[in-house]
Design an enzyme around this catalytic site. Structure first.
Site, PDB file in Angstrom:
ATOM      1  N   ASP A 133      27.697  87.017  36.339  1.00 20.10           N
ATOM      2  CA  ASP A 133      28.226  87.137  35.129  1.00 20.10           C
ATOM      3  C   ASP A 133      27.117  87.394  34.087  1.00 20.10           C
ATOM      4  N   CYS A 189      49.552  92.905  44.603  1.00 20.71           N
ATOM      5  CA  CYS A 189      50.431  92.684  43.609  1.00 20.71           C
ATOM      6  C   CYS A 189      51.796  93.084  43.887  1.00 20.71           C
ATOM      7  N   CYS A 192      54.907  93.404  41.502  1.00 22.29           N
ATOM      8  CA  CYS A 192      55.071  92.052  40.519  1.00 22.29           C
ATOM      9  C   CYS A 192      54.340  92.560  39.223  1.00 22.29           C
ATOM     10  N   CYS A 195      51.909  88.929  35.163  1.00 19.76           N
ATOM     11  CA  CYS A 195      50.799  88.917  34.438  1.00 19.76           C
ATOM     12  C   CYS A 195      51.175  89.576  33.155  1.00 19.76           C
ATOM     13  N   CYS A 199      51.942  87.296  29.518  1.00 17.64           N
ATOM     14  CA  CYS A 199      50.575  87.252  28.543  1.00 17.64           C
ATOM     15  C   CYS A 199      51.120  86.984  27.174  1.00 17.64           C
ATOM     16  N   CYS A 215      42.983  89.500  23.880  1.00 14.56           N
ATOM     17  CA  CYS A 215      43.140  88.432  24.909  1.00 14.56           C
ATOM     18  C   CYS A 215      42.593  87.440  24.270  1.00 14.56           C
ATOM     19  N   CYS A 241      41.596  81.295  28.713  1.00 17.47           N
ATOM     20  CA  CYS A 241      43.013  81.285  28.807  1.00 17.47           C
ATOM     21  C   CYS A 241      43.276  81.607  30.181  1.00 17.47           C
ATOM     22  N   CYS A 244      47.503  84.542  32.885  1.00 16.34           N
ATOM     23  CA  CYS A 244      47.686  85.764  33.404  1.00 16.34           C
ATOM     24  C   CYS A 244      47.508  85.324  34.847  1.00 16.34           C
ATOM     25  N   CYS A 248      50.719  84.092  38.110  1.00 17.85           N
ATOM     26  CA  CYS A 248      50.593  84.907  39.266  1.00 17.85           C
ATOM     27  C   CYS A 248      50.907  84.388  40.690  1.00 17.85           C
TER      28      CYS A 248
HETATM   29  C1  B12 Z   1      33.549  90.966  29.275  1.00  9.70           C
HETATM   30  C2  B12 Z   1      34.148  90.011  30.214  1.00  9.70           C
HETATM   31  C3  B12 Z   1      35.347  89.423  29.693  1.00  9.70           C
HETATM   32  C4  B12 Z   1      36.116  89.896  28.462  1.00  9.70           C
HETATM   33  C5  B12 Z   1      36.970  91.113  29.045  1.00  9.70           C
HETATM   34  C6  B12 Z   1      37.828  91.024  30.057  1.00  9.70           C
HETATM   35  C7  B12 Z   1      38.266  92.286  30.659  1.00  9.70           C
HETATM   36  N1  B12 Z   1      39.056  92.379  31.519  1.00  9.70           N
HETATM   37  O1  B12 Z   1      37.251  93.517  30.449  1.00  9.70           O
HETATM   38  C8  B12 Z   1      36.944  88.575  28.172  1.00  9.70           C
HETATM   39  C9  B12 Z   1      35.992  87.771  27.241  1.00  9.70           C
HETATM   40  C10 B12 Z   1      38.169  88.939  27.681  1.00  9.70           C
HETATM   41  C11 B12 Z   1      37.003  88.029  29.524  1.00  9.70           C
HETATM   42  C12 B12 Z   1      37.965  87.278  30.144  1.00  9.70           C
HETATM   43  C13 B12 Z   1      37.981  86.645  31.165  1.00  9.70           C
HETATM   44  N2  B12 Z   1      37.052  86.646  32.256  1.00  9.70           N
HETATM   45 CO1  B12 Z   1      35.654  87.469  32.094  1.00  9.70          CO
HETATM   46  N3  B12 Z   1      33.888  88.676  32.154  1.00  9.70           N
HETATM   47  C14 B12 Z   1      33.431  89.674  31.451  1.00  9.70           C
HETATM   48  C15 B12 Z   1      32.262  90.531  32.214  1.00  9.70           C
HETATM   49  C16 B12 Z   1      30.880  89.737  31.548  1.00  9.70           C
HETATM   50  C17 B12 Z   1      32.366  91.915  32.100  1.00  9.70           C
HETATM   51  C18 B12 Z   1      33.743  92.399  32.441  1.00  9.70           C
HETATM   52  C19 B12 Z   1      33.741  93.932  32.429  1.00  9.70           C
HETATM   53  O2  B12 Z   1      32.859  94.504  32.370  1.00  9.70           O
HETATM   54  N4  B12 Z   1      34.887  94.413  32.031  1.00  9.70           N
HETATM   55  C20 B12 Z   1      34.929  95.779  31.727  1.00  9.70           C
HETATM   56  C21 B12 Z   1      36.196  96.510  32.585  1.00  9.70           C
HETATM   57  C22 B12 Z   1      35.980  98.027  32.234  1.00  9.70           C
HETATM   58  O3  B12 Z   1      36.402  96.051  33.919  1.00  9.70           O
HETATM   59  P1  B12 Z   1      37.837  95.502  34.339  1.00  9.70           P
HETATM   60  O4  B12 Z   1      38.570  94.929  33.411  1.00  9.70           O
HETATM   61  O5  B12 Z   1      37.282  94.704  35.466  1.00  9.70           O
HETATM   62  O6  B12 Z   1      38.497  97.117  34.756  1.00  9.70           O
HETATM   63  C23 B12 Z   1      38.559  97.367  36.137  1.00  9.70           C
HETATM   64  C24 B12 Z   1      40.039  97.556  36.330  1.00  9.70           C
HETATM   65  O7  B12 Z   1      40.690  97.974  35.232  1.00  9.70           O
HETATM   66  C25 B12 Z   1      40.268  98.396  37.655  1.00  9.70           C
HETATM   67  N5  B12 Z   1      41.310  99.333  37.523  1.00  9.70           N
HETATM   68  C26 B12 Z   1      41.006 100.774  36.850  1.00  9.70           C
HETATM   69  N6  B12 Z   1      41.974 101.326  37.184  1.00  9.70           N
HETATM   70  C27 B12 Z   1      43.155 100.408  37.454  1.00  9.70           C
HETATM   71  C28 B12 Z   1      44.565 100.670  37.759  1.00  9.70           C
HETATM   72  C29 B12 Z   1      45.235  99.482  38.330  1.00  9.70           C
HETATM   73  C30 B12 Z   1      46.464  99.766  38.594  1.00  9.70           C
HETATM   74  C31 B12 Z   1      44.572  98.295  38.663  1.00  9.70           C
HETATM   75  C32 B12 Z   1      45.313  97.240  39.091  1.00  9.70           C
HETATM   76  C33 B12 Z   1      43.062  98.123  38.271  1.00  9.70           C
HETATM   77  C34 B12 Z   1      42.625  99.266  37.848  1.00  9.70           C
HETATM   78  O8  B12 Z   1      38.944  99.122  37.425  1.00  9.70           O
HETATM   79  C35 B12 Z   1      37.988  98.716  36.390  1.00  9.70           C
HETATM   80  C36 B12 Z   1      36.661  98.775  36.710  1.00  9.70           C
HETATM   81  O9  B12 Z   1      36.155  97.987  37.721  1.00  9.70           O
HETATM   82  C37 B12 Z   1      32.404  89.749  33.507  1.00  9.70           C
HETATM   83  C38 B12 Z   1      31.386  89.744  34.288  1.00  9.70           C
HETATM   84  C39 B12 Z   1      30.434  90.697  34.602  1.00  9.70           C
HETATM   85  N7  B12 Z   1      29.276  90.821  34.572  1.00  9.70           N
HETATM   86  O10 B12 Z   1      30.908  91.697  35.265  1.00  9.70           O
HETATM   87  C40 B12 Z   1      33.223  88.623  33.352  1.00  9.70           C
HETATM   88  C41 B12 Z   1      34.315  88.231  34.632  1.00  9.70           C
HETATM   89  C42 B12 Z   1      35.134  89.809  34.749  1.00  9.70           C
HETATM   90  N8  B12 Z   1      35.273  87.399  33.852  1.00  9.70           N
HETATM   91  C43 B12 Z   1      35.515  86.478  34.565  1.00  9.70           C
HETATM   92  C44 B12 Z   1      36.676  85.429  34.319  1.00  9.70           C
HETATM   93  C45 B12 Z   1      36.930  84.396  35.491  1.00  9.70           C
HETATM   94  C46 B12 Z   1      37.496  85.595  33.064  1.00  9.70           C
HETATM   95  C47 B12 Z   1      38.476  84.810  32.740  1.00  9.70           C
HETATM   96  C48 B12 Z   1      39.465  84.364  33.942  1.00  9.70           C
HETATM   97  C49 B12 Z   1      38.092  83.528  32.035  1.00  9.70           C
HETATM   98  C50 B12 Z   1      39.186  82.494  31.596  1.00  9.70           C
HETATM   99  N9  B12 Z   1      39.868  81.874  32.155  1.00  9.70           N
HETATM  100  O11 B12 Z   1      39.173  82.643  30.326  1.00  9.70           O
HETATM  101  C51 B12 Z   1      39.259  85.604  31.693  1.00  9.70           C
HETATM  102  C52 B12 Z   1      40.361  86.483  32.281  1.00  9.70           C
HETATM  103  C53 B12 Z   1      40.986  87.597  31.330  1.00  9.70           C
HETATM  104  C54 B12 Z   1      41.345  88.828  32.175  1.00  9.70           C
HETATM  105  N10 B12 Z   1      42.605  88.895  32.620  1.00  9.70           N
HETATM  106  O12 B12 Z   1      40.386  89.727  32.475  1.00  9.70           O
HETATM  107  C55 B12 Z   1      35.295  86.863  36.110  1.00  9.70           C
HETATM  108  C56 B12 Z   1      36.484  87.369  37.154  1.00  9.70           C
HETATM  109  C57 B12 Z   1      36.628  86.975  38.240  1.00  9.70           C
HETATM  110  C58 B12 Z   1      37.620  87.706  39.024  1.00  9.70           C
HETATM  111  N11 B12 Z   1      38.164  86.972  40.246  1.00  9.70           N
HETATM  112  O13 B12 Z   1      38.007  88.633  38.775  1.00  9.70           O
HETATM  113  C59 B12 Z   1      33.862  87.767  35.841  1.00  9.70           C
HETATM  114  C60 B12 Z   1      33.723  88.722  37.071  1.00  9.70           C
HETATM  115  C61 B12 Z   1      32.995  86.827  35.834  1.00  9.70           C
HETATM  116  C62 B12 Z   1      32.371  86.312  37.123  1.00  9.70           C
HETATM  117  N12 B12 Z   1      31.262  86.805  37.379  1.00  9.70           N
HETATM  118  O14 B12 Z   1      32.880  85.712  38.073  1.00  9.70           O
HETATM  119  N13 B12 Z   1      36.021  88.380  30.171  1.00  9.70           N
END
Ligand code: B12
Length: 376
Positions: A133, A189, A192, A195, A199, A215, A241, A244, A248
């Protein structure tokens, strides 16, 4: 020791040290995330978030952590404790709710587990860095590549055993370890879309894509005013929060069906938050992300929670709000105005605030009054 045996040894160490699953991948550029971070930043979906968005090239390249990196040991840490209260259950008015991931310092537990893996590698002469993280690496793509889970439509990585109730981390090392991945985890998924549908702020704008500006998990930890239009949806969420994830199906199955018991770690008395000193607040929420470690951001969210949940008859409500109406901090004053209006103290606000202060928070007052007539 052969690289295969060493790979097996580090996986065994991770599991014995408390990780719920482990896998090994090559230390390559995380191309999917790099592209997504750059695109989302360009589209404004990151809002004013920094984290991995600050420098997408750096956060998607493990060799920026260790130039000689060859492998990544990726791991999950499960926190699906079924005895904890359901997320959205605030048991009384004036209570704020804490998300499941923050009900204990699970990140510290994961770091300790991964430190055992790093020690095991260092003992054998290799370099090893624990990454959990941090802004240095995108944890989800690492876990997904390692086959530890699939990407859900809520953007979470989910495992078939623990749903999305897993935190993710890794050890970057210069040891050349064989990959453990045969195939990516199968998608769970299917068709479904719960989420997306449930939201509260419609922040999931496409499968896997979060608009952080909406968010709630971000809004309650952002270094600014919580946008007026989302305050009712914030409800009693004080930190994080889980909506979502709570809706699930695979994550619900992982929680099982036990009766929730452990309310202490899932709820906080908002009147306490709004009367405690800076040091008492920080001591109690040690592991939370709080901008600049400034407890006023926690108080800001607590005022919104209070406006959404308190009852005006409670004798603590008005004195608490009045104190914040008199605050020198305009962020707190304006959130207090919103809470006051929402709870029916409109006339008293006008008595407390000076005319110039009323002008300053006019928008908050109008919006809150409108909401009150619609939803209370
Ligand atoms: C910034 C961040 C946030 C931000 C933005 C979240 C986001 N979704 O981008 C905020 C503050 C909102 C946040 C919230 C939460 N977070 Co956060 N966060 C981070 C952090 C620091 C970086 C994430 C990041 O780089 N996001 C950037 C985008 C590009 O990545 P992504 O959303 O994963 O995108 C991927 C998907 O879109 C996928 N994808 C692409 N195309 C498609 C198409 C389809 C059909 C699908 C299904 C997927 C898909 O590929 C993308 C690239 O990997 C990480 C820690 C870390 N260093 O990684 C923790 C992390 C993601 N967070 C975590 C957690 C626990 C949460 C929360 C649950 C906390 C809470 N209860 O409030 C919420 C969940 C919200 C949500 N639904 O995402 C965990 C997630 C664990 C997991 N099992 O996934 C992490 C990994 C921390 C950890 N080390 O455990 N977070």
């Amino acid at each position: 020791m052969s690289s295969r045996t060493l790979g097996q040894t580090v996986c065994d160490v991770a599991l014995q040290a408390g990780c719920s699953s482990v896998g090994i991948i090559e230390a390559e550029i995380m191309t999917l995330s790099r592209e997504a971070l750059l695109n989302r930043k360009a589209l404004g979906l990151a809002g004013d978030m920094q984290f991995t968005y600050r420098n997408p090239e750096r956060s998607s390249d493990p060799k920026r952590i260790m130039s000689e990196a060859r492998s990544i040991v990726a791991a999950t840490f499960a926190y699906s404790n079924p005895t904890q209260a359901r997320y959205s259950e605030a048991t009384a008015p004036g209570v704020g709710v804490i998300s499941r991931f923050a009900r204990d310092n699970y990140y510290a537990q994961l770091r300790t587990s991964l430190a055992a893996v790093a020690d095991c590698l260092r003992d054998r002469g290799y370099k090893a860095e624990v990454v959990v993280d941090s802004n240095a690496l995108v944890d989800r793509e690492v876990a997904w590549r390692a086959g530890l889970g699939w990407f859900g439509k809520n953007s979470m990585v989910l495992s078939h055993k623990d749903g999305s109730w897993i935190l993710l981390g890794s050890v970057v090392t210069d040891a050349e370890l064989p990959s453990t991945v045969d195939a990516p985890a199968a998608d769970g998924c299917s068709s479904c879309t719960k989420c997306i549908d449930y939201c509260p702020t419609k922040a999931i704008i496409a499968p896997g894509v979060i608009d952080a500006r909406r968010c709630i998990a971000w809004l309650v930890q952002s270094p600014s005013s919580i946008p007026i239009e989302y305050r009712p949806a914030v409800g009693t969420r004080l930190y994080g929060c889980d909506e979502c994830q709570e809706v699930c199906p695979p994550s619900q199955i992982a929680l099982g069906s036990s009766t929730p018991e452990d309310l202490d770690r899932s709820q906080v008395d908002l009147y306490w938050i709004l009367s405690a000193s800076n040091s008492d607040i920080l001591a109690n929420v040690d592991s939370w992300y709080i901008p600049k470690r400034d407890p006023d951001y926690v108080r800001r969210t607590a005022l919104v929670n209070l406006g959404n949940s308190a009852v005006e008859e409670d004798e603590r409500t008005w004195p608490t709000i009045e104190r914040y109406l008199r605050s020198d901090n305009v962020l707190l004053r304006s959130h207090a105005v919103w809470a006051a209006k929402r709870l029916g103290f409109a006339e008293r606000v006008a008595e407390v605030l000076k005319p110039e202060q009323l002008l300053e928070v006019e928008a908050e007052m109008e919006a809150a009054v409108e909401l009150r007539s619609k939803s209370l």
